[in-house]
Design an enzyme around this catalytic site. Structure first.
Site, PDB file in Angstrom:
ATOM      1  N   ARG A 129     -25.479  20.938   2.840  1.00 45.33           N
ATOM      2  CA  ARG A 129     -24.714  22.156   2.522  1.00 45.33           C
ATOM      3  C   ARG A 129     -25.590  23.397   2.444  1.00 45.33           C
ATOM      4  O   ARG A 129     -25.383  24.274   1.602  1.00 45.33           O
ATOM      5  CB  ARG A 129     -23.965  22.004   1.188  1.00 45.33           C
ATOM      6  CG  ARG A 129     -22.857  21.001   1.196  1.00 45.33           C
ATOM      7  CD  ARG A 129     -21.533  21.627   1.601  1.00 45.33           C
ATOM      8  NE  ARG A 129     -20.520  20.603   1.749  1.00 45.33           N
ATOM      9  CZ  ARG A 129     -19.520  20.407   0.892  1.00 45.33           C
ATOM     10  NH1 ARG A 129     -19.407  21.164  -0.156  1.00 45.33           N
ATOM     11  NH2 ARG A 129     -18.661  19.460   1.122  1.00 45.33           N
ATOM     12  N   ARG A 168     -21.398  28.666   0.049  1.00 43.76           N
ATOM     13  CA  ARG A 168     -21.027  29.791  -0.817  1.00 43.76           C
ATOM     14  C   ARG A 168     -22.148  30.347  -1.676  1.00 43.76           C
ATOM     15  O   ARG A 168     -22.015  31.417  -2.241  1.00 43.76           O
ATOM     16  CB  ARG A 168     -19.837  29.380  -1.700  1.00 43.76           C
ATOM     17  CG  ARG A 168     -18.517  29.466  -0.964  1.00 43.76           C
ATOM     18  CD  ARG A 168     -17.413  28.892  -1.785  1.00 43.76           C
ATOM     19  NE  ARG A 168     -17.646  27.473  -2.021  1.00 43.76           N
ATOM     20  CZ  ARG A 168     -16.898  26.706  -2.806  1.00 43.76           C
ATOM     21  NH1 ARG A 168     -15.890  27.243  -3.472  1.00 43.76           N
ATOM     22  NH2 ARG A 168     -17.160  25.420  -2.943  1.00 43.76           N
ATOM     23  N   ARG A 179     -17.234  34.130   5.708  1.00 41.67           N
ATOM     24  CA  ARG A 179     -16.107  33.298   5.260  1.00 41.67           C
ATOM     25  C   ARG A 179     -14.875  34.176   5.006  1.00 41.67           C
ATOM     26  O   ARG A 179     -13.761  33.820   5.375  1.00 41.67           O
ATOM     27  CB  ARG A 179     -16.532  32.562   3.998  1.00 41.67           C
ATOM     28  CG  ARG A 179     -15.478  31.821   3.237  1.00 41.67           C
ATOM     29  CD  ARG A 179     -15.163  30.490   3.878  1.00 41.67           C
ATOM     30  NE  ARG A 179     -14.328  29.703   2.991  1.00 41.67           N
ATOM     31  CZ  ARG A 179     -13.042  29.921   2.790  1.00 41.67           C
ATOM     32  NH1 ARG A 179     -12.427  30.889   3.419  1.00 41.67           N
ATOM     33  NH2 ARG A 179     -12.359  29.170   1.953  1.00 41.67           N
ATOM     34  N   ASP A 239     -16.643  20.395   8.932  1.00 41.83           N
ATOM     35  CA  ASP A 239     -16.331  19.604   7.747  1.00 41.83           C
ATOM     36  C   ASP A 239     -15.899  18.214   8.185  1.00 41.83           C
ATOM     37  O   ASP A 239     -15.393  18.044   9.297  1.00 41.83           O
ATOM     38  CB  ASP A 239     -15.224  20.256   6.916  1.00 41.83           C
ATOM     39  CG  ASP A 239     -15.168  19.636   5.523  1.00 41.83           C
ATOM     40  OD1 ASP A 239     -15.954  20.054   4.663  1.00 41.83           O
ATOM     41  OD2 ASP A 239     -14.376  18.708   5.320  1.00 41.83           O
ATOM     42  N   TYR A 252      -9.740  10.459   1.623  1.00 44.44           N
ATOM     43  CA  TYR A 252      -9.014  11.736   1.573  1.00 44.44           C
ATOM     44  C   TYR A 252      -7.658  11.621   2.277  1.00 44.44           C
ATOM     45  O   TYR A 252      -6.653  12.170   1.822  1.00 44.44           O
ATOM     46  CB  TYR A 252      -9.831  12.854   2.233  1.00 44.44           C
ATOM     47  CG  TYR A 252     -11.039  13.271   1.430  1.00 44.44           C
ATOM     48  CD1 TYR A 252     -10.943  14.245   0.440  1.00 44.44           C
ATOM     49  CD2 TYR A 252     -12.285  12.682   1.651  1.00 44.44           C
ATOM     50  CE1 TYR A 252     -12.050  14.627  -0.305  1.00 44.44           C
ATOM     51  CE2 TYR A 252     -13.400  13.051   0.908  1.00 44.44           C
ATOM     52  CZ  TYR A 252     -13.277  14.021  -0.070  1.00 44.44           C
ATOM     53  OH  TYR A 252     -14.372  14.374  -0.811  1.00 44.44           O
TER      54      TYR A 252
HETATM   55  O1  1CP Z   1     -24.204  23.179   5.552  1.00 43.85           O
HETATM   56  C1  1CP Z   1     -23.735  22.043   5.740  1.00 43.85           C
HETATM   57  O2  1CP Z   1     -24.093  21.023   5.121  1.00 43.85           O
HETATM   58  C2  1CP Z   1     -22.740  21.861   6.888  1.00 43.85           C
HETATM   59  C3  1CP Z   1     -21.379  21.870   6.631  1.00 43.85           C
HETATM   60  C4  1CP Z   1     -20.624  20.836   5.799  1.00 43.85           C
HETATM   61  C5  1CP Z   1     -20.744  19.432   5.720  1.00 43.85           C
HETATM   62  C6  1CP Z   1     -21.796  18.548   6.339  1.00 43.85           C
HETATM   63  C7  1CP Z   1     -19.506  21.203   5.002  1.00 43.85           C
HETATM   64  C8  1CP Z   1     -19.043  22.579   4.810  1.00 43.85           C
HETATM   65  N1  1CP Z   1     -18.941  20.054   4.526  1.00 43.85           N
HETATM   66  C9  1CP Z   1     -19.663  18.964   4.924  1.00 43.85           C
HETATM   67  C10 1CP Z   1     -19.394  17.559   4.666  1.00 43.85           C
HETATM   68  C11 1CP Z   1     -18.357  17.167   3.658  1.00 43.85           C
HETATM   69  N2  1CP Z   1     -17.129  17.737   3.411  1.00 43.85           N
HETATM   70  C12 1CP Z   1     -18.465  16.020   2.841  1.00 43.85           C
HETATM   71  C13 1CP Z   1     -19.618  15.050   2.883  1.00 43.85           C
HETATM   72  C14 1CP Z   1     -20.792  15.505   2.098  1.00 43.85           C
HETATM   73  C15 1CP Z   1     -20.575  15.675   0.607  1.00 43.85           C
HETATM   74  O3  1CP Z   1     -20.330  14.673  -0.087  1.00 43.85           O
HETATM   75  O4  1CP Z   1     -20.658  16.836   0.158  1.00 43.85           O
HETATM   76  C16 1CP Z   1     -17.299  15.929   2.063  1.00 43.85           C
HETATM   77  C17 1CP Z   1     -16.951  14.870   1.040  1.00 43.85           C
HETATM   78  C18 1CP Z   1     -16.444  17.027   2.425  1.00 43.85           C
HETATM   79  C19 1CP Z   1     -15.070  17.313   1.919  1.00 43.85           C
HETATM   80  C20 1CP Z   1     -14.934  18.673   1.356  1.00 43.85           C
HETATM   81  N3  1CP Z   1     -15.132  19.824   2.071  1.00 43.85           N
HETATM   82  C21 1CP Z   1     -14.585  19.047   0.035  1.00 43.85           C
HETATM   83  C22 1CP Z   1     -14.204  18.099  -1.081  1.00 43.85           C
HETATM   84  C23 1CP Z   1     -15.367  17.598  -1.889  1.00 43.85           C
HETATM   85  C24 1CP Z   1     -14.879  16.663  -2.996  1.00 43.85           C
HETATM   86  O5  1CP Z   1     -15.558  16.696  -4.047  1.00 43.85           O
HETATM   87  O6  1CP Z   1     -13.892  15.932  -2.846  1.00 43.85           O
HETATM   88  C25 1CP Z   1     -14.602  20.455  -0.040  1.00 43.85           C
HETATM   89  C26 1CP Z   1     -14.314  21.323  -1.229  1.00 43.85           C
HETATM   90  C27 1CP Z   1     -14.964  20.929   1.256  1.00 43.85           C
HETATM   91  C28 1CP Z   1     -15.077  22.352   1.703  1.00 43.85           C
HETATM   92  C29 1CP Z   1     -16.362  22.777   2.283  1.00 43.85           C
HETATM   93  N4  1CP Z   1     -16.999  22.162   3.354  1.00 43.85           N
HETATM   94  C30 1CP Z   1     -18.133  22.862   3.690  1.00 43.85           C
HETATM   95  C31 1CP Z   1     -18.221  23.984   2.783  1.00 43.85           C
HETATM   96  C32 1CP Z   1     -19.305  25.023   2.813  1.00 43.85           C
HETATM   97  C33 1CP Z   1     -17.132  23.913   1.907  1.00 43.85           C
HETATM   98  C34 1CP Z   1     -16.771  24.914   0.808  1.00 43.85           C
HETATM   99  C35 1CP Z   1     -15.538  25.656   1.127  1.00 43.85           C
HETATM  100  C36 1CP Z   1     -15.628  27.141   1.341  1.00 43.85           C
HETATM  101  O7  1CP Z   1     -16.606  27.743   1.784  1.00 43.85           O
HETATM  102  O8  1CP Z   1     -14.595  27.746   1.058  1.00 43.85           O
END
Ligand code: 1CP
Length: 351
Positions: free
Chosen positions: A32, A36, A45, A82, A158
């Protein structure tokens, strides 16, 4: 030990551990790393409107992928997308609600499965491939580009619950109640993930990571069936198609099964979560590339607490095939200057 050497390996520190060479100081990137906590991310964003709108906008998604590379000079970038792009592309309704996280129209039985269409998914995957091509064009030649997907188990948690869950109960219940039906969902995700990952590599990715963020709650037999088997199948099918880039598994919470995981799935590297001891990481590094595992909350705190722990990890992993990373993703309240401090520390003391 399988070693993977390509023409790119010579120029790219991130790929060198996969060719059998420990690198000093270790290559580093952070899960990540785009997100944000960066003001420049928040700006893009806001321009994109919705989160999925950003994921499906190649110019903006490429821009946010590159932001942390410009700011910190990481050794690898990770495609901005994502894991829930896959269910969205397959035809499940997916939304990201501000401050709440993902919301999906739950699929809880075989009737729901009939709504998913792997052929239709290709259309949205193609948008992501376009992002990869754009990143590649603008990325410095010595920086790696990592493509990714969620592991079938984690994505299914999910899809079945319709949101993130602390215990993944909905998916676990379906898997116990009707293993054949749930197995068909996992098979569909496995096939579609292979297609998606192969497409990312064809578009220019140097390595792949498979995120199994919710692997940890499964009892041993279910871990083998729903975590190890599908990941092994993804790796097997990628190799059969001639996709030869390094694959990193990230079975979060699977610490005491990590030896079995790396051997049976045939991944090249393993992402280690915050709970894994550095001793276990060191043992895994005798045969595999190891990546991890600073607690992202130490990056929020910074100062001595962070620095002491970083030094322990660097000391213990010196001379190993090691990639420095976090044990989970950067959290939004992380001060960007703490990331800069971490980068300085790895560069100055990781040698
Ligand atoms: O920078 C990076 O790492 C690249 C982008 C990336 C990756 C690899 C994002 C952007 N998400 C992910 C993978 C991801 N998404 C995972 C696996 C890794 C982990 O465990 O963190 C999972 C479970 C998700 C699902 C997800 N996406 C959630 C739910 C998390 C939960 O606790 O259930 C959420 C809130 C997101 C949104 C998201 N994805 C990525 C970002 C930067 C964000 C935040 C949203 C935003 O900017 O508004």
């Amino acid at each position: 030990m399988i070693t993977r050497t390509t023409e790119r390996t010579r120029h790219c520190r991130f790929l060198q551990p996969f060719a059998g060479t420990p690198v000093s100081p270790p290559p580093f990137w952070l899960m990540r790393q785009a997100g944000r906590y960066l003001p420049e991310y928040r700006e893009v964003r806001a321009k994109a409107g919705s989160f999925l709108g950003l994921c499906y906008n190649p110019a903006l998604a490429a821009e946010v992928t590159l932001q942390p590379i410009r700011r910190y000079g990481f050794d690898a970038s990770i495609l901005f997308s994502d894991i829930l792009v896959v269910p969205d592309a397959l035809g499940q309704k997916v939304d990201f609600i501000e401050g709440e996280g993902p919301r999906l129209e739950p699929i809880t039985d075989e009737l729901g499965l009939a709504k998913l269409d792997p052929i239709k998914a290709q259309r949205k995957y193609a948008i992501v491939y376009e992002t990869v091509k754009r990143i590649r064009q603008d990325l410095p030649a010595d920086v790696g580009l990592i493509g990714f997907c969620g592991a079938p188990w984690t994505v299914a948690t999910y899809m079945v619950a319709g949101h993130g869950t602390p215990d993944q109960a909905a998916a676990r219940l379906w898997a116990y109640r009707d293993p054949d039906g749930f197995g068909r969902l996992i098979d569909l995700l496995t096939e579609s993930s292979v297609e998606y990952l192969a497409g990312q590599v064809a578009a220019g990715c140097d390595a792949l990571q498979i995120f199994d963020s919710w692997a940890g709650n499964l009892p041993s037999v279910q871990f083998d069936r729903w975590v190890i088997q599908p990941t092994r199948e993804i790796v097997r099918q990628l190799r059969k198609r001639g996709v030869d880039v390094p694959v990193i598994g990230f079975p979060r919470g699977g610490s005491n099964r990590s030896r079995r995981f790396v051997e049976q799935t045939r991944v090249d590297g393993i992402g280690c979560d915050t709970a894994m001891s550095v001793g276990t990481m060191k043992a895994l590094a005798s045969t595999h590339v190891v990546q991890g595992n600073l607690d992202p909350l130490l990056l929020v705190i910074g100062g001595r607490a962070m620095e002491d722990r970083v030094r322990v990890i660097l000391d213990m992993m010196r001379g190993k095939r090691f990639i420095f990373n976090l044990g989970h993703g950067i959290v939004p309240q992380t001060p960007p200057e703490n990331v800069a401090k971490l980068v300085d520390l790895i560069r100055s003391e990781g040698g």
